[in-house]
Design an enzyme around this catalytic site. Structure first.
Site, PDB file in Angstrom:
ATOM      1  N   LYS A 115       8.391  -2.002  -6.537  1.00 52.90           N
ATOM      2  CA  LYS A 115       8.204  -1.521  -7.909  1.00 52.90           C
ATOM      3  C   LYS A 115       9.338  -1.953  -8.833  1.00 52.90           C
ATOM      4  O   LYS A 115       9.143  -2.055 -10.042  1.00 52.90           O
ATOM      5  CB  LYS A 115       8.050   0.005  -7.939  1.00 52.90           C
ATOM      6  N   LYS A 197      -3.003  -4.539  -0.769  1.00 50.31           N
ATOM      7  CA  LYS A 197      -3.757  -3.275  -0.809  1.00 50.31           C
ATOM      8  C   LYS A 197      -4.435  -3.114  -2.176  1.00 50.31           C
ATOM      9  O   LYS A 197      -3.941  -3.631  -3.186  1.00 50.31           O
ATOM     10  CB  LYS A 197      -2.845  -2.081  -0.505  1.00 50.31           C
ATOM     11  N   LYS A 200      -3.734   0.643  -8.008  1.00 52.19           N
ATOM     12  CA  LYS A 200      -3.939   1.037  -9.406  1.00 52.19           C
ATOM     13  C   LYS A 200      -3.241   0.083 -10.361  1.00 52.19           C
ATOM     14  O   LYS A 200      -3.659  -0.085 -11.488  1.00 52.19           O
ATOM     15  CB  LYS A 200      -3.284   2.393  -9.640  1.00 52.19           C
TER      16      LYS A 200
HETATM   17  P1  AMP Z   1      -1.148   7.351  -5.716  1.00 51.38           P
HETATM   18  O1  AMP Z   1      -2.220   7.687  -6.661  1.00 51.38           O
HETATM   19  O2  AMP Z   1      -0.640   5.972  -5.819  1.00 51.38           O
HETATM   20  O3  AMP Z   1      -0.105   8.424  -5.813  1.00 51.38           O
HETATM   21  O4  AMP Z   1      -1.788   7.446  -4.272  1.00 51.38           O
HETATM   22  C1  AMP Z   1      -2.478   8.590  -3.846  1.00 51.38           C
HETATM   23  C2  AMP Z   1      -2.841   8.467  -2.381  1.00 51.38           C
HETATM   24  O5  AMP Z   1      -3.712   7.358  -2.156  1.00 51.38           O
HETATM   25  C3  AMP Z   1      -1.625   8.242  -1.440  1.00 51.38           C
HETATM   26  O6  AMP Z   1      -1.791   9.079  -0.307  1.00 51.38           O
HETATM   27  C4  AMP Z   1      -1.744   6.801  -1.062  1.00 51.38           C
HETATM   28  O7  AMP Z   1      -1.196   6.533   0.222  1.00 51.38           O
HETATM   29  C5  AMP Z   1      -3.255   6.567  -1.064  1.00 51.38           C
HETATM   30  N1  AMP Z   1      -3.608   5.154  -1.308  1.00 51.38           N
HETATM   31  C6  AMP Z   1      -3.228   4.397  -2.375  1.00 51.38           C
HETATM   32  N2  AMP Z   1      -3.739   3.148  -2.282  1.00 51.38           N
HETATM   33  C7  AMP Z   1      -4.466   3.114  -1.133  1.00 51.38           C
HETATM   34  C8  AMP Z   1      -5.262   2.095  -0.483  1.00 51.38           C
HETATM   35  N3  AMP Z   1      -5.404   0.877  -0.998  1.00 51.38           N
HETATM   36  N4  AMP Z   1      -5.876   2.415   0.678  1.00 51.38           N
HETATM   37  C9  AMP Z   1      -5.734   3.654   1.212  1.00 51.38           C
HETATM   38  N5  AMP Z   1      -5.008   4.646   0.662  1.00 51.38           N
HETATM   39  C10 AMP Z   1      -4.380   4.395  -0.499  1.00 51.38           C
END
Ligand code: AMP
Ligand code: TRP
Length: 328
Positions: A115, A197, A200
């Site tokens: 990041k 991966k 967002k």
């Molecule tokens: P975030 O919104 O980035 O805080 O992520 C929320 C949750 O989604 C966290 O538990 C991440 O590990 C999971 N997550 C984010 N991207 C992925 C992905 N591509 N595949 C699986 N889990 C994900």
């Protein structure tokens, strides 16, 4: 009785738009675990500001994320759903833990390296100490289990290390949390680049299917999804694009891997993508309808109740910590 249940805690950031990776890697498991455990699900807006955010957009996204949690099936009568900044203990414990954490262990965090784009000179200090705030979130609730996607594993290890160090130095205080990383779906990959991966923050929106995408957009994105050489539609690690698409199909339909493969035996990629799009659209339809059904007032009220419940637990932990370290 809820007091005999083990606890889970998890959260997501109210930034960008949630995609099916967030759902399959995290939210889906939260919903499945919420009755078996005493559950806390947080909207981590203090984590969101580790990167620049437009204040108005952040406020709206925070409420939208609550909407998504509930639409995904998190029941606020069963689980405690709240906004991180409504419970000031998160920031308070984060300061204490930042005095327990070491520079070296934070420097090893790969998400900071990603990041900050390799330049710590210009990165915010909050981005650097982000995992300490995450440890605070978890440890405040004496959490047993933390359901997250694969990308959070390293942060979880830091939380465990900080809990153990604090307990060693000041006496038994925190439960040492375990990660819960699902065997399938912990890392959903980009539709455009299966070595990355689904994220967002990806500039290419075609890489992700967002939970609120309309049916046309979903069909188009899947049509454009990259595939591998070869023709067979089978779970084969050496063909990551098809493996990823099949994993999405498996989790959206609840079929076994063998049933998924049998379903597409002798079929081409075109057919597979059309059927996958139908499965994703069908899956998201009730979710999207439910998301539309909550008013802002209703959500704000549920979040207020959630924050009150969370604060009762969090304030006990902070009091205990303050006593242990000689602040009170
Ligand atoms: P975030 O919104 O980035 O805080 O992520 C929320 C949750 O989604 C966290 O538990 C991440 O590990 C999971 N997550 C984010 N991207 C992925 C992905 N591509 N595949 C699986 N889990 C994900
Ligand atoms: N860092 C997590 C992410 O980006 C979000 C998060 C913050 C979290 N605090 C948490 C997840 C505590 C689990 C537990 O996905």
């Amino acid at each position: 009785m809820s007091s005999f249940k083990k606890r889970i805690f998890s959260g997501a950031q109210p930034t960008g738009e949630l995609h099916i990776g967030n759902y399959l890697g995290a939210l889906k498991n939260w919903v499945e675990l919420q009755t078996e455990y005493e559950s806390f699900f947080c909207i981590v807006n203090l984590h969101a500001i580790t990167l620049p955010q437009d204040p108005k957009v952040l406020k709206q996204k925070t409420l939208d994320l609550a909407r998504i949690y509930l639409a995904a099936g998190i029941d606020p009568e069963v689980s405690t759903v709240f906004i991180q900044s409504d419970v000031s203990e998160h920031a308070e414990l984060a300061w204490i833990l930042s005095c327990v954490a070491r520079m070296g262990e934070l420097e090893r965090m790969t998400q900071f390296k990603d990041k900050s784009k390799g330049s710590s000179e210009r990165a915010g200090v909050g981005l650097f100490t982000y995992p300490v705030l995450m440890a605070s979130d978890i440890l405040l609730y004496q959490t047993d289990l933390v359901p997250v996607g694969q990308d959070q594993k390293q942060h979880l290890e830091l939380s465990r290390d900080l809990a153990q160090r604090f307990n060693r130095d000041f006496g038994e205080t925190f439960v040492v949390p375990e990660p819960y990383i699902p065997p399938v779906g912990a890392k959903i990959q980009s539709l455009q680049d299966p070595s990355k991966k689904m994220s967002k923050s990806d500039e290419n929106a075609n890489g992700s299917i967002f939970l609120l995408d309309d049916p046309d957009t979903i069909a188009k994105k899947l049509k454009k999804a990259v595939t591998d050489s070869g023709t067979e539609i089978k779970f084969d690690e050496s063909r990551p694009a098809i493996h990823n698409l099949l994993t999405i199909y498996q989790l959206m339909t609840g079929k076994t891997p063998a049933e998924c493969e049998a379903n597409f035996e002798g079929k081409g990629y075109g057919h597979f993508k059309t059927e996958l799009a139908e499965a994703v659209i069908e899956f998201l339809k009730p979710f999207q309808e439910k998301a539309k059904s909550y008013s802002d007032e209703e959500l704000n009220e549920k979040l207020r109740v959630g924050a009150k419940k969370a604060k009762e637990v969090a304030s006990q932990s902070v009091k205990d910590v303050y006593e242990k370290i000689g602040l009170i």
